[in-house]
Motif scaffolding. Structure first.
Motif, mmCIF file in Angstrom:
data_model
loop_
_atom_site.group_PDB
_atom_site.id
_atom_site.type_symbol
_atom_site.label_atom_id
_atom_site.label_comp_id
_atom_site.label_asym_id
_atom_site.label_seq_id
_atom_site.Cartn_x
_atom_site.Cartn_y
_atom_site.Cartn_z
ATOM 1 N N GLU A 249 0.032 -2.303 11.175
ATOM 2 C CA GLU A 249 -0.434 -1.049 10.692
ATOM 3 C C GLU A 249 -1.840 -1.287 10.243
ATOM 4 O O GLU A 249 -2.224 -2.189 9.359
ATOM 5 C CB GLU A 249 0.607 -0.560 9.610
ATOM 6 C CG GLU A 249 1.887 -0.191 10.199
ATOM 7 C CD GLU A 249 1.931 0.884 11.308
ATOM 8 O OE1 GLU A 249 1.138 1.910 11.315
ATOM 9 O OE2 GLU A 249 2.743 0.859 12.262
ATOM 10 N N TYR B 226 -5.039 0.932 8.024
ATOM 11 C CA TYR B 226 -5.303 1.963 7.093
ATOM 12 C C TYR B 226 -6.559 2.315 7.091
ATOM 13 O O TYR B 226 -7.621 1.251 7.153
ATOM 14 C CB TYR B 226 -4.718 1.634 5.704
ATOM 15 C CG TYR B 226 -3.084 1.222 5.890
ATOM 16 C CD1 TYR B 226 -2.325 2.277 5.979
ATOM 17 C CD2 TYR B 226 -2.918 0.136 5.932
ATOM 18 C CE1 TYR B 226 -0.986 1.825 6.175
ATOM 19 C CE2 TYR B 226 -1.579 -0.493 6.085
ATOM 20 C CZ TYR B 226 -0.575 0.420 5.960
ATOM 21 O OH TYR B 226 0.730 0.108 6.130
ATOM 22 N N THR C 31 0.915 5.034 0.737
ATOM 23 C CA THR C 31 0.107 5.861 1.530
ATOM 24 C C THR C 31 0.272 7.488 1.267
ATOM 25 O O THR C 31 -0.550 8.415 1.398
ATOM 26 C CB THR C 31 0.404 5.822 3.063
ATOM 27 O OG1 THR C 31 2.002 6.188 3.103
ATOM 28 C CG2 THR C 31 -0.092 4.431 3.444
ATOM 29 N N GLU D 291 2.006 -7.431 2.512
ATOM 30 C CA GLU D 291 2.722 -7.236 1.207
ATOM 31 C C GLU D 291 3.058 -8.551 0.522
ATOM 32 O O GLU D 291 2.967 -9.555 0.834
ATOM 33 C CB GLU D 291 4.184 -6.669 1.663
ATOM 34 C CG GLU D 291 3.982 -5.074 2.191
ATOM 35 C CD GLU D 291 3.447 -5.076 3.613
ATOM 36 O OE1 GLU D 291 2.898 -4.083 3.904
ATOM 37 O OE2 GLU D 291 3.599 -5.891 4.296
ATOM 38 N N THR E 231 5.426 1.155 3.155
ATOM 39 C CA THR E 231 4.625 1.897 2.319
ATOM 40 C C THR E 231 5.084 2.745 1.408
ATOM 41 O O THR E 231 4.587 3.723 0.766
ATOM 42 C CB THR E 231 3.716 2.843 3.167
ATOM 43 O OG1 THR E 231 4.584 3.811 4.121
ATOM 44 C CG2 THR E 231 3.014 1.966 4.387
ATOM 45 N N GLU E 232 6.239 2.386 0.678
ATOM 46 C CA GLU E 232 7.051 2.999 -0.327
ATOM 47 C C GLU E 232 7.346 1.960 -1.529
ATOM 48 O O GLU E 232 7.440 0.748 -1.314
ATOM 49 C CB GLU E 232 8.395 3.728 0.348
ATOM 50 C CG GLU E 232 8.162 4.737 1.111
ATOM 51 C CD GLU E 232 9.511 5.111 1.852
ATOM 52 O OE1 GLU E 232 9.758 6.346 1.975
ATOM 53 O OE2 GLU E 232 10.623 4.195 1.919
ATOM 54 N N PHE F 27 7.723 -1.919 -1.310
ATOM 55 C CA PHE F 27 7.126 -2.078 -0.074
ATOM 56 C C PHE F 27 7.689 -3.356 0.707
ATOM 57 O O PHE F 27 7.236 -3.959 1.553
ATOM 58 C CB PHE F 27 5.599 -2.715 -0.443
ATOM 59 C CG PHE F 27 4.919 -1.738 -1.387
ATOM 60 C CD1 PHE F 27 4.504 -0.555 -0.944
ATOM 61 C CD2 PHE F 27 4.547 -2.217 -2.786
ATOM 62 C CE1 PHE F 27 3.710 0.454 -1.564
ATOM 63 C CE2 PHE F 27 3.934 -1.177 -3.371
ATOM 64 C CZ PHE F 27 3.443 -0.049 -2.925
ATOM 65 N N ILE G 85 1.106 -0.998 0.001
ATOM 66 C CA ILE G 85 -0.034 -0.234 -0.047
ATOM 67 C C ILE G 85 0.839 1.224 -0.039
ATOM 68 O O ILE G 85 1.997 1.437 0.696
ATOM 69 C CB ILE G 85 -1.110 -0.022 1.305
ATOM 70 C CG1 ILE G 85 -1.817 1.325 1.202
ATOM 71 C CG2 ILE G 85 -0.078 -0.124 2.664
ATOM 72 C CD1 ILE G 85 -3.177 1.109 2.105
#
Length: 250
Positions: free
Chosen positions: A77, A79, A54, A102, A159-160, A137, A52
């Motif tokens: 985490e 979301y 963000t 992931e 989240t990258e 991710f 994901i």
């Protein structure tokens, strides 16, 4: 080497298995019978990954990119659909809170962080395991893989996306990490010296820190080696992480 459909890009590339979940399971079943408490296992994941995003990055708006809904509640985490303005579970509203597993892309399929960790955990006898991950991710895999006597590092946070090197032949973090370990930039453009303490050996920690400091793209590499979450997003040693990696050179 687990790669694509099992056929290398050219005759110099050795490939042992096509990239399927079944073959990954076969591989780790085999490794589990062969490794002893004197052995080091090095695992490199180098492919696309899902998760994901963000924060809008480049041309990518926030959203789920190849990640899958967490069904066993092991992800830390959570979301909000409302904050991302998306209907993740397809129920017609944007009011739910959700968690994401992931993934790592394989050949026409994928493996989740939970599934991959279960394969690695088949190996009970080892001296140490080093896991280095390039995929987008990839930071989301670290918590699942964290265990004593393991070094786990990622090119980016959970989240990258991870970025390619300017040559487009390597990941940015991967390029500098292997430059540090070998003393030569992988594209043949020069030599580097990552031996920060002057002892003639480049440790895993020195290579990680060198790669992190030279990584020029908007990604945050992560590192964990003390068997306790969370991973570190700063140079190591820090907060108990780094001692194991500082003692190991390849």
């Amino acid at each position: 080497v687990v790669y694509a459909d099992g056929i290398g890009r050219d005759s110099t590339m050795r490939v042992n298995y096509s990239a399927t979940r079944g073959n990954i399971s076969t591989l780790f079943n085999t490794l589990a019978t062969k490794l002893t408490n004197k052995d080091t296992l090095y695992i490199m994941l180098n492919d696309h990954g899902g998760g994901i995003l963000t924060t809008a990055t480049g041309w990518h708006p926030p959203g789920v990119y190849g990640g899958v809904l967490d069904t066993n509640g092991d992800e830390n985490e959570s979301y909000s659909e409302a904050s991302l303005n998306i209907d993740v579970n397809g129920d017609g509203d944007k009011t739910d809170v959700f968690r994401i597993d992931e993934t790592l892309s394989l050949w026409n399929q994928f493996i989740t962080d939970d599934q991959f960790a279960a394969e690695v955990n088949k190996i009970r006898n080892y001296k140490r395991i080093i896991i280095q991950m390039k995929q987008c991710f990839s930071g989301g895999f670290i918590a699942d893989l964290t265990s004593p006597n393991r070094i786990v590092m990622s090119s980016c946070s959970p989240t990258e996306i991870s970025w390619a090197h300017s040559s487009l032949q390597f990941g940015e973090f991967t390029f500098w990490y292997f430059a540090a370990l070998t003393g030569n930039k992988p594209d043949g453009s020069g030599i580097v010296n990552a031996n920060s303490n002057g002892d003639s050996y480049v440790s895993i920690v020195e290579a990680y820190n060198f790669a992190k400091s030279n990584d020029s793209w908007p990604e945050v590499p992560h590192y964990e080696d003390n068997g306790v979450s969370p991973a570190q997003s700063t140079p190591v040693p820090a907060n108990g992480d780094g001692e194991l990696g500082a003692s190991i050179s390849l």
